[in-house]
Motif scaffolding. Structure first.
Motif, PDB file in Angstrom:
ATOM      1  N   PRO A  57       0.851  -1.202  -0.260  1.00 20.84           N
ATOM      2  CA  PRO A  57       0.047   0.172   0.125  1.00 20.84           C
ATOM      3  C   PRO A  57       0.903   1.269  -0.018  1.00 20.84           C
ATOM      4  O   PRO A  57       0.534   2.266  -0.605  1.00 20.84           O
ATOM      5  CB  PRO A  57      -0.868  -0.175   1.275  1.00 20.84           C
ATOM      6  CG  PRO A  57      -0.087  -1.070   2.147  1.00 20.84           C
ATOM      7  CD  PRO A  57       0.517  -1.980   1.297  1.00 20.84           C
ATOM      8  N   ASP A  58       2.025   1.242   0.743  1.00 24.04           N
ATOM      9  CA  ASP A  58       2.766   2.465   0.550  1.00 24.04           C
ATOM     10  C   ASP A  58       3.480   2.813  -0.410  1.00 24.04           C
ATOM     11  O   ASP A  58       3.801   4.079  -0.992  1.00 24.04           O
ATOM     12  CB  ASP A  58       3.876   2.345   2.031  1.00 24.04           C
ATOM     13  CG  ASP A  58       2.791   2.303   3.294  1.00 24.04           C
ATOM     14  OD1 ASP A  58       1.729   2.825   3.421  1.00 24.04           O
ATOM     15  OD2 ASP A  58       3.567   1.685   4.321  1.00 24.04           O
ATOM     16  N   VAL A  63       2.372   8.505  -5.427  1.00 22.29           N
ATOM     17  CA  VAL A  63       2.478   8.955  -7.044  1.00 22.29           C
ATOM     18  C   VAL A  63       3.595   8.629  -7.836  1.00 22.29           C
ATOM     19  O   VAL A  63       3.389   8.647  -8.882  1.00 22.29           O
ATOM     20  CB  VAL A  63       2.171  10.618  -6.727  1.00 22.29           C
ATOM     21  CG1 VAL A  63       2.337  11.303  -8.072  1.00 22.29           C
ATOM     22  CG2 VAL A  63       0.914  10.698  -5.996  1.00 22.29           C
ATOM     23  N   SER A  64       4.896   8.713  -7.037  1.00 25.39           N
ATOM     24  CA  SER A  64       6.141   8.431  -7.845  1.00 25.39           C
ATOM     25  C   SER A  64       5.956   7.232  -8.514  1.00 25.39           C
ATOM     26  O   SER A  64       6.604   7.063  -9.775  1.00 25.39           O
ATOM     27  CB  SER A  64       7.251   8.844  -7.111  1.00 25.39           C
ATOM     28  OG  SER A  64       7.413   7.757  -5.783  1.00 25.39           O
ATOM     29  N   ASN A  65       5.551   6.264  -7.953  1.00 26.63           N
ATOM     30  CA  ASN A  65       5.687   4.658  -8.558  1.00 26.63           C
ATOM     31  C   ASN A  65       4.479   4.522  -9.572  1.00 26.63           C
ATOM     32  O   ASN A  65       4.759   4.120 -10.618  1.00 26.63           O
ATOM     33  CB  ASN A  65       5.235   3.786  -7.421  1.00 26.63           C
ATOM     34  CG  ASN A  65       5.163   2.429  -8.078  1.00 26.63           C
ATOM     35  OD1 ASN A  65       6.086   1.920  -8.332  1.00 26.63           O
ATOM     36  ND2 ASN A  65       3.925   1.690  -7.741  1.00 26.63           N
ATOM     37  N   GLY A 181      13.459  14.013 -18.387  1.00 25.86           N
ATOM     38  CA  GLY A 181      13.241  12.679 -17.251  1.00 25.86           C
ATOM     39  C   GLY A 181      13.122  12.903 -15.895  1.00 25.86           C
ATOM     40  O   GLY A 181      12.849  12.249 -15.324  1.00 25.86           O
ATOM     41  N   VAL A 182      13.376  14.328 -15.654  1.00 22.14           N
ATOM     42  CA  VAL A 182      13.428  14.720 -14.222  1.00 22.14           C
ATOM     43  C   VAL A 182      11.937  15.281 -13.901  1.00 22.14           C
ATOM     44  O   VAL A 182      10.900  15.896 -14.869  1.00 22.14           O
ATOM     45  CB  VAL A 182      14.156  16.068 -13.855  1.00 22.14           C
ATOM     46  CG1 VAL A 182      15.611  15.324 -14.238  1.00 22.14           C
ATOM     47  CG2 VAL A 182      14.105  17.119 -14.750  1.00 22.14           C
ATOM     48  N   PRO A 183      11.434  15.237 -12.651  1.00 19.01           N
ATOM     49  CA  PRO A 183      10.223  15.494 -12.247  1.00 19.01           C
ATOM     50  C   PRO A 183       9.828  17.360 -12.558  1.00 19.01           C
ATOM     51  O   PRO A 183       8.694  17.367 -12.679  1.00 19.01           O
ATOM     52  CB  PRO A 183       9.887  15.354 -10.674  1.00 19.01           C
ATOM     53  CG  PRO A 183      11.075  14.487 -10.431  1.00 19.01           C
ATOM     54  CD  PRO A 183      12.149  14.573 -11.414  1.00 19.01           C
ATOM     55  N   GLY A 189       1.905  17.130 -13.362  1.00 18.07           N
ATOM     56  CA  GLY A 189       2.260  15.790 -12.651  1.00 18.07           C
ATOM     57  C   GLY A 189       2.340  14.747 -13.692  1.00 18.07           C
ATOM     58  O   GLY A 189       2.481  13.473 -13.181  1.00 18.07           O
ATOM     59  N   ILE A 190       2.262  14.921 -15.022  1.00 17.85           N
ATOM     60  CA  ILE A 190       2.259  13.856 -15.894  1.00 17.85           C
ATOM     61  C   ILE A 190       3.805  14.030 -16.731  1.00 17.85           C
ATOM     62  O   ILE A 190       3.982  15.079 -17.019  1.00 17.85           O
ATOM     63  CB  ILE A 190       1.064  14.182 -17.147  1.00 17.85           C
ATOM     64  CG1 ILE A 190      -0.094  14.027 -16.307  1.00 17.85           C
ATOM     65  CG2 ILE A 190       1.144  13.016 -18.118  1.00 17.85           C
ATOM     66  CD1 ILE A 190      -1.298  14.519 -17.369  1.00 17.85           C
TER      67      ILE A 190
END
Length: 344
Positions: A57-58, A63-65, A181-183, A189-190
């Protein structure tokens, strides 16, 4: 003087862009089966998400996963869109993984990176198109069986990729490529890779379902000889389809370069099997004549989610491959039952 008996009027030939005829007016039933199949895949995906949420669950619902799952699905997803067109036409392409590897290493050589972002992207796409052209010419005009021609390309492209890299990883130094490729580059968020995948999917759906090219692709897969007699250049259509597959491989190679930050001769390993499997479980008929972009994308998401769940739970990759194999067998058996039911 007696007039000769008039001959019965002949039915006009269907237009070149007409899809194959459907016996017994079953097109609505076929559409219903497609909707049921897509809903079934959505159900499978929902179950997998629930399993991932329960077991980890964690980690899984983070979101990152989820962004990672979609990003990984984007690379193989673009390849699968091209594979869907090829299989719909009654062909097969076993070389897509090797083409991705060759395009990725050719686009990341020191000489290529000197031309910056545009040079890397252009090289990846050009190499993909070049390999697709070779496949298309051998199959459409050389009369080679797609299995043999693309198997030869698989071996050749892998060998050339190994020769270019000498077995070493080629690190990308172009910052404008790595930044994608970086956040910080994510849009709402996409990840940009997911947006590219979405664009390729929408374009692929429109081309397959709303254009003459798509209808001709389905017609060639349904009955190539009848399609030729209807006035369609079957050989040219097949050439275009393998060019399209090569183009998708080139785009996927560029996405993989962004994701991995490097080019390796081992890139794209088993992509051909994953792409074929995703298309089949999505509802694309292996014998040709029917294809679905939406189903193929759902198939990609199912397989990518399975891979992620297995990785988070530290399960062996061998078990993962067994699970994929079981899903493929089940999908093919369902397809056979569907085809027999439609013919009865």
């Amino acid at each position: 003087m007696t007039q000769p008996a008039s001959q019965a009027p002949q039915a006009p030939l269907p237009p070149a862009d007409a899809p194959p005829a459907v016996k017994g007016g079953r097109r609505p039933a076929a559409g219903l089966r497609a909707d049921v199949r897509n809903l079934s895949l959505l159900g499978v995906l929902a179950v997998l998400i629930a399993v991932g949420g329960i077991t980890q669950p964690d980690s899984f619902l983070d979101v990152s996963n989820l962004q990672l799952v979609l990003t990984q699905a984007s690379v193989i997803g673009v390849v699968t869109v091209g594979m869907t067109f090829v299989i719909t036409s009654g062909g097969i392409d076993l070389s897509v993984g090797a083409i991705v590897a060759l395009a990725s290493v050719w686009a990341t050589t020191v000489a290529t990176q000197e031309y910056g972002f545009a040079g890397i992207l252009f090289t990846a796409v050009l190499v993909g198109l070049g390999c697709g052209l070779v496949n298309g010419v051998l199959i459409a005009y050389g009369g080679m069986v797609p299995f043999i021609a693309t198997l030869a390309m698989l071996a050749s492209a892998r060998g050339l990729a190994l020769q270019l890299t000498d077995g070493k990883t080629q690190i990308v130094t172009e910052k404008s490529v790595l930044d994608l490729g970086v956040p910080d580059s994510y849009i709402l968020g996409i990840p940009p890779l997911v947006l590219v995948f979405a664009a390729v999917t929408v374009i692929g759906w429109l081309v397959l379902n709303r254009t003459t090219f798509g209808r001709r692709t389905v017609a060639v897969g349904g009955n190539a000889e009848a399609t030729r007699l209807a006035g369609i250049d079957v050989r040219r259509q097949r050439l275009y389809l393998y060019l399209l597959s090569g183009l998708c491989c080139g785009i996927a190679a560029f996405l993989l370069i962004i994701l991995a930050g490097s080019g390796q001769n081992t890139n794209g390993n088993l992509y051909e099997l994953d792409a074929i499997a995703a298309a089949i479980i999505g509802g694309t008929l292996l014998s040709g004549g029917r294809g679905t972009i939406v189903g193929s994308v759902l198939g990609v998401l199912v397989f990518t989610t399975i891979t992620n769940i297995f990785a988070l739970n530290n399960l062996e990759s061998a078990v993962q491959q067994i699970a994929k194999g079981a899903i493929i067998v089940a999908a093919v058996l369902v397809q056979r039952g569907t085809v027999r039911g439609s013919d009865s």
